[in-house]
Every structure is written in structure tokens, then in C-alpha cells.
Design a protein around this motif. Structure first.
Motif, mmCIF file in Angstrom:
data_model
loop_
_atom_site.group_PDB
_atom_site.id
_atom_site.type_symbol
_atom_site.label_atom_id
_atom_site.label_comp_id
_atom_site.label_asym_id
_atom_site.label_seq_id
_atom_site.Cartn_x
_atom_site.Cartn_y
_atom_site.Cartn_z
ATOM 1 N N MET A 1 0.845 -1.187 0.000
ATOM 2 C CA MET A 1 0.000 0.000 0.000
ATOM 3 C C MET A 1 0.880 1.236 0.000
ATOM 4 N N THR A 2 0.574 2.136 -0.937
ATOM 5 C CA THR A 2 1.342 3.378 -1.044
ATOM 6 C C THR A 2 0.494 4.524 -0.520
ATOM 7 N N THR A 3 1.098 5.423 0.271
ATOM 8 C CA THR A 3 0.390 6.568 0.848
ATOM 9 C C THR A 3 1.085 7.841 0.428
ATOM 10 N N SER A 7 5.606 4.241 1.443
ATOM 11 C CA SER A 7 5.028 2.901 1.386
ATOM 12 C C SER A 7 5.390 2.113 2.611
ATOM 13 N N ALA A 8 4.643 1.020 2.864
ATOM 14 C CA ALA A 8 4.896 0.165 4.020
ATOM 15 C C ALA A 8 6.257 -0.480 3.919
ATOM 16 N N GLU A 9 6.686 -0.838 2.675
ATOM 17 C CA GLU A 9 7.986 -1.481 2.524
ATOM 18 C C GLU A 9 9.114 -0.517 2.888
ATOM 19 N N LEU A 127 1.111 6.856 7.557
ATOM 20 C CA LEU A 127 2.440 6.297 7.270
ATOM 21 C C LEU A 127 2.378 5.002 6.470
ATOM 22 N N GLY A 128 1.298 4.279 6.597
ATOM 23 C CA GLY A 128 1.191 3.012 5.878
ATOM 24 C C GLY A 128 2.075 1.923 6.463
ATOM 25 N N VAL A 133 4.085 -0.994 14.544
ATOM 26 C CA VAL A 133 5.001 0.134 14.350
ATOM 27 C C VAL A 133 4.265 1.452 14.577
ATOM 28 N N LYS A 134 3.031 1.500 14.090
ATOM 29 C CA LYS A 134 2.241 2.717 14.257
ATOM 30 C C LYS A 134 2.057 3.044 15.736
ATOM 31 N N ILE A 135 1.787 2.016 16.540
ATOM 32 C CA ILE A 135 1.630 2.225 17.989
ATOM 33 C C ILE A 135 2.914 2.771 18.586
#
Length: 429
Positions: A1-3, A7-9, A127-128, A133-135
Motif C-alpha cells: 500500500m502506497t500513501t 510505502s509500508a515497505e 504512514l502506511g 510500528v504505528k503504535i
């Protein structure tokens, strides 16, 4: 998923890089964030939104704080190496000078903190990255923001308190010098007075004196009196900020411009003074221009003297010169010894303590107030008319050959409480 942020990667493990990315995104939105935060604080906290200059300084303070937080997030800076932004320090000092309470400043910081956290979490959502990681990112944002707010609040609180004490003392001292010149009758241009004090003599004035009857820490009691006087100015519909000067550690003089002192305003004053135990006030009557400025102050001084010296008024928190008794008592107390001697001469044996003397004074006062009508007097006192006649006869007989002057007797009875007895026996005229 790109934001929009990547991207998440690209962002899977290094929280510090993610924090820097969040900081950059917030920095790009800085003008928008500052405006929204300014509008929120100005609308939610009354003390912060009433003055355009304060609003402008609020915006500068917000921008400085938000920029600093973004800088910490982007670069991992320790709080120990920071200096508070000039705008934040200046804003805290200016609030102290405007007598805005510290609670308003503190609430502003906490509201700003809540808004910034929400914005930070919104950016973290974009951030995707995985939820784990978001937490971590959100936790670190919250940690930085909480620690920064705690740090900056300690600093600006100290600035506010120090400036409040300095400004209050300096302002009062400067005011005292120029005010005394006017009270002495020295020549002083009205414009010069305005430039020095911020208060114009070309208006209606209400003179007020406030003082404390209880011991308290000096600075705290002075500030309490100062704050009360400002509230009283609002209660009497003063059209501008009051002029206040300190006389001693527990006394202040004030003038309220454009004030009205009708029955409703006086009642509001009494209600407000009652909320500050141990503080009493004396009021003059409204006067115009320079002479009115002096005269209303003189009247307040007379009312204060009566409040301090008269048993009738010693328990009243508010004494007004508008009370007809106040001026009379003041005139009589200029030579209290001579007045007391005269009262004793008029009242004879009944100018003393004791229940019998008190009952006689009550009866004679009611009798002359009823135009010597024994029946009406008896009804008022709840006794038989013959009892009234017997008491009046005894009183008139005690006077002797000098005779009875009803006007003198009425006046002597009226001022008896104020000049002779200190105890409860004197509280019945």
C-alpha cells in the motif's frame, strides 16, 4: 500500500525515521496548524481572546512551541539542551502584566497539547506501516509532547509568577507618585496623567479603598485585593480598566472610570466583597473630572475611617459614603470626646450600659419618631400605652430644668451607637 507519505515497505522498523517524517509533514502544515490552534484557544479561553495584541502574541507563542516540538521529533533532541522560545516567554510575561491568571495559560498549553497529539496521530495513520510500528510511533510522539509540555510549563509558570509580582509592584509604585500629585492639587496635564497611568481624568470617577483585616502573605494578599478591585470595577459598569495603587502591604486605593453606583451596583459590590474573607472596602460617590477624582477619594477615605472607628459599621465589609449616616458620623467623630459629652448631657442617666437604659432609649426614640403619639409607640413596641407614658415621663423628669428638645434627643439617640458604647447594649437605636 502506497500513501502520501511513502510505502509500508519503505518504513517498517526505524521509529526515529518515522518520527522525523511525521515532523516534516506537520512542519509543512505549520501555518494552518498555528491558525487553527490559535482560534481554538482564543475561543475556548475567555482571558486569551479579548485583546487583538494578546491574540497576535498567542499565535507567535504557538508557532514557537509547535516548531520546537517538530524539531525534537525530527532530530531526537534532549530537553536539557533546549532554550524556551522567546515568544512563549514574552507571552507568559504579557499575560501576567494584563492580570490574566496562570490557570488560563496552563489550560491553553493543555488544550494545545491535545490538538497536537491528534494531529500527530493523524499523520501516523498516513504512514502506511503495521499497527505495531504505528503504535510505537504514536507512543513516542505522545512521550515527546508530554515531556515538552511539562518542561515548558515549569518555565513559563515561573516567568508568569515573577513578572506578576514585579509588574504589580512597579505599576503600583509609579501610579502612587503621580496620583499623589493630583490629590495634592499639583498642576498636571490630563494627557500626561493618561500616558503615565493609562487612566484619564476627563471622566466620572468612583473612588474606592480596599484593605485587609487579616494577616496573610503579603504578595498573595496584595494580589487578592488587586483582583477583587478589578472585579468590582466590572460590577459597577466601569468603562475602562481601574486605576489602582498600593498604600501599604494590605491596603490599596482605586478609581473606577465611568462607574455607576446605584442600588443594584452596590448590592453586586457587597456580594463580591463577601467572597474574599477579611477584605473590606469603602466607597466614595461618583465625581467628575479632576475635582471629582479628588473628592470621591476623600469620601472613600471618610467612609473607611467610619468603618474602622464606628461600632455601627465595624462588622460591615462594605461602607459607602452614600449612606447618609456615614457623613454624619464622620462630622461628629472629628471631636468624639466633645460629642460624647453632649450626648450624655442630652440623654442624662440613660446614656449608659444596661438593659434599663437600653429600653428607655428604644422607647424615647420610638416616641419622638411617632410625633409623641403614645398609642402608635405602644403598638410599635408591643407594650401598653401607659407603659410608654410612664417611661417618657421618667426620661423627661431625668432631664430636669434644662427641658427636652425633641430634635436634640432624636439626634443624640441616633449617634449614640456610633460614639459611646462598644458592646451589644449600643446596638438598638
Amino acid at each position: 500500500m502506497t500513501t502520501a507519505s511513502g510505502s509500508a515497505e519503505e518504513h517498517t522498523g526505524d521509529v526515529s525515521e518515522l518520527l522525523a517524517l511525521v515532523a516534516r509533514q506537520l512542519d509543512l502544515r505549520m501555518p494552518e496548524i498555528v491558525r487553527e490552534m490559535r482560534d481554538l484557544l482564543a475561543s475556548r479561553i475567555d482571558d486569551l481572546g479579548g485583546d487583538p495584541q494578546l491574540v497576535e502574541m498567542l499565535q507567535a507563542s504557538i508557532e514557537g512551541n509547535v516548531t520546537t516540538i517538530c524539531h525534537i521529533l525530527a532530530n531526537g533532541i534532549d530537553l536539557e539542551s533546549l532554550q524556551p522560545t522567546t515568544a512563549a516567554v514574552e507571552y507568559a510575561a504579557r499575560l501576567a502584566q494584563r492580570d490574566v491568571p496562570l490557570a488560563a495559560l496552563t489550560r491553553a498549553y493543555y488544550l494545545g497539547q491535545s490538538m497536537f497529539l491528534r494531529l500527530g496521530m493523524d499523520e501516523a495513520e498516513r504512514l502506511g506501516v503495521s499497527d505495531r510500528v504505528k503504535i510505537d510511533v504514536v507512543r513516542d510522539i505522545a512521550d515527546v509532547v508530554h515531556r515538552y509540555i511539562d518542561w515548558i510549563l515549569q518555565l513559563v509558570t515561573g516567568v508568569h509568577e515573577q513578572e506578576r509580582r514585579r509588574w504589580w509592584t512597579t505599576r503600583a509604585t509609579l501610579n502612587a507618585s503621580i496620583i499623589l500629585k493630583v490629590l495634592r492639587g499639583d498642576s498636571l496635564p490630563i494627557r500626561g496623567f493618561v500616558s503615565e497611568t493609562g487612566y484619564t481624568l476627563a471622566q466620572t470617577h468612583l473612588g474606592v479603598m480596599a484593605w485587609s483585616d487579616v494577616d496573610a502573605e503579603d504578595a498573595a494578599r496584595q494580589h487578592e485585593i488587586d483582583h477583587l478591585l478589578r472585579r468590582l470595577a466590572t460590577a459597577v459598569h466601569s468603562s475602562a480598566a481601574p486605576l489602582i495603587t498600593v498604600v501599604d502591604r494590605s491596603t490599596a486605593w482605586a478609581w473606577f472610570g465611568g462607574a455607576r453606583l446605584d442600588a443594584g451596583a452596590l448590592a453586586r459590590v457587597e456580594d463580591l466583597v463577601a467572597t474574599v474573607p477579611g477584605v473590606r472596602t469603602a466607597l466614595g460617590e461618583p465625581g467628575h473630572d479632576v475635582e471629582g477624582f479628588r473628592r470621591t477619594h476623600e469620601q472613600a477615605a471618610i467612609a473607611r475611617l467610619v468603618a474602622l472607628s464606628s461600632p455601627r459599621y465595624r462588622d460591615r465589609a462594605v461602607v459607602s459614603y452614600a449612606d447618609p449616616q456615614v457623613a454624619l458620623v464622620q462630622l461628629l467623630t472629628k471631636d468624639a470626646t466633645a460629642t460624647a459629652t453632649w450626648v450624655r448631657e442630652v440623654l442624662g442617666d440613660y446614656a449608659g450600659a444596661g438593659e434599663q437604659a437600653r429600653v428607655m432609649r428604644d422607647t424615647v426614640a420610638a416616641y419622638y419618631a411617632a410625633d409623641k403619639n403614645a398609642v402608635r409607640t405602644a403598638e410599635q413596641l408591643g407594650v401598653h400605652r401607659n407603659t410608654v407614658r410612664q417611661r417618657v415621663d421618667r426620661f423627661e423628669a431625668s432631664v430636669g430644668a434644662r427641658g427636652v428638645d425633641p430634635l436634640q434627643v432624636a439626634l443624640a439617640l441616633r449617634i449614640y451607637d456610633d460614639l459611646l458604647l462598644e458592646g451589644a447594649d449600643a446596638r438598638h437605636t
